[in-house]
Design an enzyme around this catalytic site. Structure first.
Site, PDB file in Angstrom:
ATOM      1  N   ASP A 156       0.849  -1.194   0.000  1.00  0.00           N
ATOM      2  CA  ASP A 156       0.000   0.000   0.000  1.00  0.00           C
ATOM      3  C   ASP A 156       0.882   1.242   0.000  1.00  0.00           C
ATOM      4  O   ASP A 156       1.759   1.406   0.862  1.00  0.00           O
ATOM      5  CB  ASP A 156      -0.895  -0.026   1.240  1.00  0.00           C
ATOM      6  N   LEU A 157       0.653   2.148  -0.945  1.00  0.00           N
ATOM      7  CA  LEU A 157       1.499   3.333  -1.088  1.00  0.00           C
ATOM      8  C   LEU A 157       1.467   4.193   0.169  1.00  0.00           C
ATOM      9  O   LEU A 157       2.513   4.677   0.631  1.00  0.00           O
ATOM     10  CB  LEU A 157       1.057   4.153  -2.300  1.00  0.00           C
TER      11      LEU A 157
END
Length: 205
Positions: A156-157
């Site tokens: 997840d960024l």
């Protein structure tokens, strides 16, 4: 159900004892609210519907899918709807196919959401066997719907960015680095992920 407020607090207090940077971030931001979804087919279907669209658009599309199928909460009704009908309700061709795939996996029992493997990686593998459910969606489901405490969505960024910010790193860590950085945080990585998203909201870039 997801991690409760008490479970989050206990895990984050433990993390603060392991990693001083977490203690400092907790003082700045406070504890996050629980993020809880209902376990089961509907939550996964909503995840498919909501991929890459706004919350408002996802809600509108869900309502249309619910109308065209006569009840999107029933996998049999979704499976019975044609791809054209689902496409007309606002799903892309790929999402319509994914919705069919999920409904069929649940109906046949190939995916038993009431008895996913206890091992997290095995549970992720069972979920990602369904077309349209990637690792991130599987991890978020296990964290928010089942409350598994050690889920760590390192791809997840926002988790990558906020892990770097919390730890005071000069650059955003890669997925591999984010995964390695969190190894000492076991078995509290689920709370760490929820805190990362909370930290982002409290300290927007």
């Amino acid at each position: 159900m997801g991690l409760s407020a008490g479970q989050l607090k206990d895990s984050l207090d433990s993390l603060a004892g392991i990693e001083p940077a977490f203690a400092e971030a907790l003082e700045r931001c406070g504890y996050p609210e629980p993020r809880i979804s209902n376990p089961g087919y509907v939550t996964l279907l909503r995840a498919i519907v909501g991929q890459q669209v706004s919350i408002k658009a996802a809600a509108a599309i869900w309502d249309r899918v619910d109308a065209v199928t006569g009840g999107a909460e029933d996998p049999a009704k979704v499976a019975a709807a044609s791809l054209d009908e689902l496409r007309g309700a606002g799903l892309s061709w790929s999402k319509a196919a994914y919705a069919h795939s999920l409904a069929e996996e649940v109906m046949t029992g190939r995916l038993n959401l009431e008895a996913l493997p206890e091992d997290d990686e095995e549970a992720i593998a069972a979920l990602t066997h369904v077309k349209g459910i990637g690792r991130w969606s599987a991890e978020v489901y296990l964290l928010f719907a089942e409350g598994r405490p050690d889920i760590w969505p390192a791809g997840d960024l926002a988790v990558q960015i906020e892990t770097g910010r919390i730890l005071g790193l000069e650059a955003k860590p890669t997925e591999k680095q984010t995964r390695a950085l969190a190894e000492p945080w076991r078995p509290h990585r689920g709370a760490a992920a929820i805190f990362a998203w909370h930290h982002r909201r409290a300290n927007p870039l």
